[in-house]
Design an enzyme around this catalytic site. Structure first.
Site, PDB file in Angstrom:
ATOM      1  N   ARG A 237       2.195  -6.481   2.207  1.00 17.02           N
ATOM      2  CA  ARG A 237       1.140  -6.260   3.313  1.00 17.02           C
ATOM      3  C   ARG A 237       1.724  -4.984   4.191  1.00 17.02           C
ATOM      4  NH1 ARG A 237      -2.626  -9.855   2.333  1.00 17.02           N
ATOM      5  NH2 ARG A 237      -2.294 -11.699   1.162  1.00 17.02           N
ATOM      6  N   LYS A 238       2.817  -5.191   4.431  1.00 20.41           N
ATOM      7  CA  LYS A 238       3.516  -4.132   5.459  1.00 20.41           C
ATOM      8  C   LYS A 238       3.231  -2.931   4.875  1.00 20.41           C
ATOM      9  CE  LYS A 238       6.718  -7.177   7.959  1.00 20.41           C
ATOM     10  NZ  LYS A 238       6.308  -8.442   7.328  1.00 20.41           N
ATOM     11  N   ILE A 239       3.428  -2.532   3.569  1.00 18.69           N
ATOM     12  CA  ILE A 239       3.248  -1.293   2.853  1.00 18.69           C
ATOM     13  C   ILE A 239       1.713  -0.816   2.915  1.00 18.69           C
ATOM     14  CG2 ILE A 239       3.224  -0.098   0.614  1.00 18.69           C
ATOM     15  CD1 ILE A 239       5.711  -1.921  -0.098  1.00 18.69           C
ATOM     16  N   ILE A 242       1.289   0.567   6.622  1.00 20.52           N
ATOM     17  CA  ILE A 242       1.850   1.626   6.883  1.00 20.52           C
ATOM     18  C   ILE A 242       0.851   2.704   6.295  1.00 20.52           C
ATOM     19  CG2 ILE A 242       3.780   3.089   6.212  1.00 20.52           C
ATOM     20  CD1 ILE A 242       5.492   0.441   6.132  1.00 20.52           C
ATOM     21  N   GLN A 250       4.687  -4.723  13.420  1.00 21.14           N
ATOM     22  CA  GLN A 250       5.849  -5.909  13.903  1.00 21.14           C
ATOM     23  C   GLN A 250       7.061  -5.167  14.194  1.00 21.14           C
ATOM     24  OE1 GLN A 250       6.560  -8.226  10.316  1.00 21.14           O
ATOM     25  NE2 GLN A 250       8.514  -9.181  11.216  1.00 21.14           N
TER      26      GLN A 250
END
Length: 526
Positions: A237-239, A242, A250
């Site tokens: 999910r962070k990818i 980004i 975060q």
């Protein structure tokens, strides 16, 4: 090894302060045996029990060969308790009696003390600080023990792929921005001072980064990312975030955490470890000025110097200045003995635009004699002191012990320059120069990866050479010349490990492009 009697209390009146306190299965088994034999096993001097006979145990070969590291580990200038080799305990268990320590005691020279001037951490807390992770990962910190590395769980094919995937700074990765942001998260979690959970998170990010690098194709969506090994739901999910925004919310939250900022600032004081930094934070300290005021008499000599030069040593060193340091020291070296070679290694040798400190390896063609090398280093440091280049010493070297000198840590300042810089000199026998070059040039991730590859091929690689995986009857690793496969020829070591030779400027496995380059390459502006 003779198995001790279950009812034996061989060490019942003894307390062992174990340094460095390894966490391997073998080390844990040893400590369990000592406890069964009645010993009190501790890891800090603050835990000393006055009713016990106290001994400091060097648990690894590194600490036996360089026992002054015991003082650094314990954060003291001197100790009143004997420092003894691990063999004393092993041989006592074997003999089923407590042996005299006289043949096992290690002599350690006390550290120097110095005064320091006052300095505040306000500027550092506002963000004027060096890259934290690079400053903590100095290549001068030698480790020979069998501590596990995060790459050990990766199969040989992937390890070789990681090494072959080394990039110079001109190359681009299709996931450059993703790698950069995840690398920032890993750096923030590593050494946050909170708990093992933070280190586990840092490790998770590093493994995900390795997986993405191996993939080599652009990750556009959550679905693309979640398919990769070592990429879980959270990181996937962070990818996606980004790729969508170019940012990671975060990361901002972590960076604005007061606890993290303060602990990292304290860790920038040379000689201060995680436990000490955390303890100061728990006492309510938020600036180094408060440590100066309230803890001055408790600081070791090295820590006082670290506080004195905190601001100077927090400044990055431009590549051009590192070249000046190298040229100046080479000239002094030639004046003493033109046959000695003194070369800057570390990030400078990898082509970095700036460095946290300057590391030098010192050797002489066909010379392995440590006495000759030690005499030269003493003369070199003395000459640099005469030239008023050396501003402080972080390690004690004496004329009567010239032949025993193996290294020098200190601060050096060029005339006409504003800052004193951290400098290290490390002596290298000529027959070990290839292995030393690999160790002291490669970045942290490169070194861990190539060492792990050696272990998977049933060999051991360190700064002294590539060795067969052979141990003596006591379980100690055999670092003898007879057991050494190669050490002098760097390219030959790569060949034996099945990897093409990698130029120094490409040994930046942990290096990801600067923010501006990454954003430009990704096509995201803002």
């Amino acid at each position: 090894m003779v198995k001790p009697s279950e009812n034996s209390q061989l060490f019942k009146d003894i307390q062992l302060i174990v340094v460095p306190g390894a966490l391997t299965k073998v080390a844990s088994y040893r400590k369990a045996i000592w406890r069964k034999q009645g010993a009190t096993v501790s890891f800090r001097l603050s835990q000393v029990k006055p009713e016990k006979d106290v001994y400091i145990i060097c648990e690894t070969e590194e600490y036996e060969t360089e026992p002054e590291k015991v003082l650094e580990k314990l954060k003291v200038d001197n100790v009143k308790y004997p420092i003894v080799k691990l063999d004393w305990l092993t041989d006592s268990v074997r003999a089923q009696k407590l042996l005299p320590t006289e043949n096992y005691v290690l002599k350690v020279e006390p550290k120097l003390r110095d005064q320091h001037t006052s300095i505040s951490a306000k500027d550092i807390l506002k963000g004027k600080k060096r890259n934290f992770e690079e400053s903590r990962g100095s290549s001068a910190d030698l480790t020979d023990d069998d501590e596990p590395h995060e790459e050990e769980g990766i199969e040989q094919g992937k390890l070789v792929g990681i090494l072959r995937g080394s990039r110079d700074e001109g190359e681009s990765d299709p996931n450059a921005l993703v790698l950069y942001r995840l690398g920032q998260m890993a750096d923030e979690y590593k050494g946050s001072g909170r708990s093992g959970v933070s280190n586990f998170k840092a490790l998770s990010y590093r493994r995900a980064i390795n997986s993405i690098r191996q993939h080599g194709k652009k990750l556009k969506t959550y679905e693309d990312a979640i398919k990769l090994p070592d990429v879980g739901d959270g990181i996937a999910r962070k990818i996606e975030e980004i790729n969508r925004t170019g940012q990671l919310h975060q990361l901002d939250e972590v960076r604005n955490d007061e606890h993290l900022m303060v602990v990292k600032t304290f860790l920038q004081i040379y000689g201060v470890g995680m436990s000490q930094a955390q303890e100061w934070y728990n006492r309510g300290y938020r600036e180094t000025a408060e440590i100066e005021k309230n803890e001055k008499d408790k600081l070791s000599g090295v820590q006082r110097l670290g506080l004195k030069y905190l601001y100077d040593w927090s400044q990055r060193i431009p590549r051009a200045e590192v070249a000046e340091h190298e040229a100046f020291i080479k000239q002094i070296s030639r004046d003493i003995d033109p046959d000695f070679e003194v070369d800057a290694v570390g990030s400078y040798a990898r082509g970095a635009e700036n460095s946290g400190d300057v590391d030098f390896i010192v050797c002489k063609k066909d010379i392995d004699d440590k006495g000759i090398l030690g005499h030269f280093l003493y003369d070199l440091v003395s000459r640099l002191q005469e030239k008023e280049y050396i501003k402080c010493s972080l390690i004690n070297i004496e004329v009567k012990n010239k032949a025993r000198i193996r290294k020098f840590y200190g601060g050096g300042q060029l005339k006409g320059h504003q800052f004193c810089r951290r400098i290290d000199f490390l002596l290298v026998p000529w027959s070990e120069r290839g292995a030393a070059s690999i160790y002291f040039v490669g970045d942290d991730l490169f070194n861990r990866t190539i060492r792990s590859l050696a272990m998977q091929k049933h060999m051991k690689l360190n700064h002294k050479g590539l060795f067969k995986d052979k141990r003596d009857s006591k379980g100690h690793f055999d670092y003898s010349v007879e057991n050494r496969i190669e050490a002098a020829d760097e390219k030959r070591i790569f060949e034996i490990l099945g990897v093409n030779w990698i130029p120094p400027e490409q040994r930046n496995l942990g290096k990801i492009s600067s923010p501006g380059n990454v954003i430009k390459e990704s096509g995201i502006i803002g």
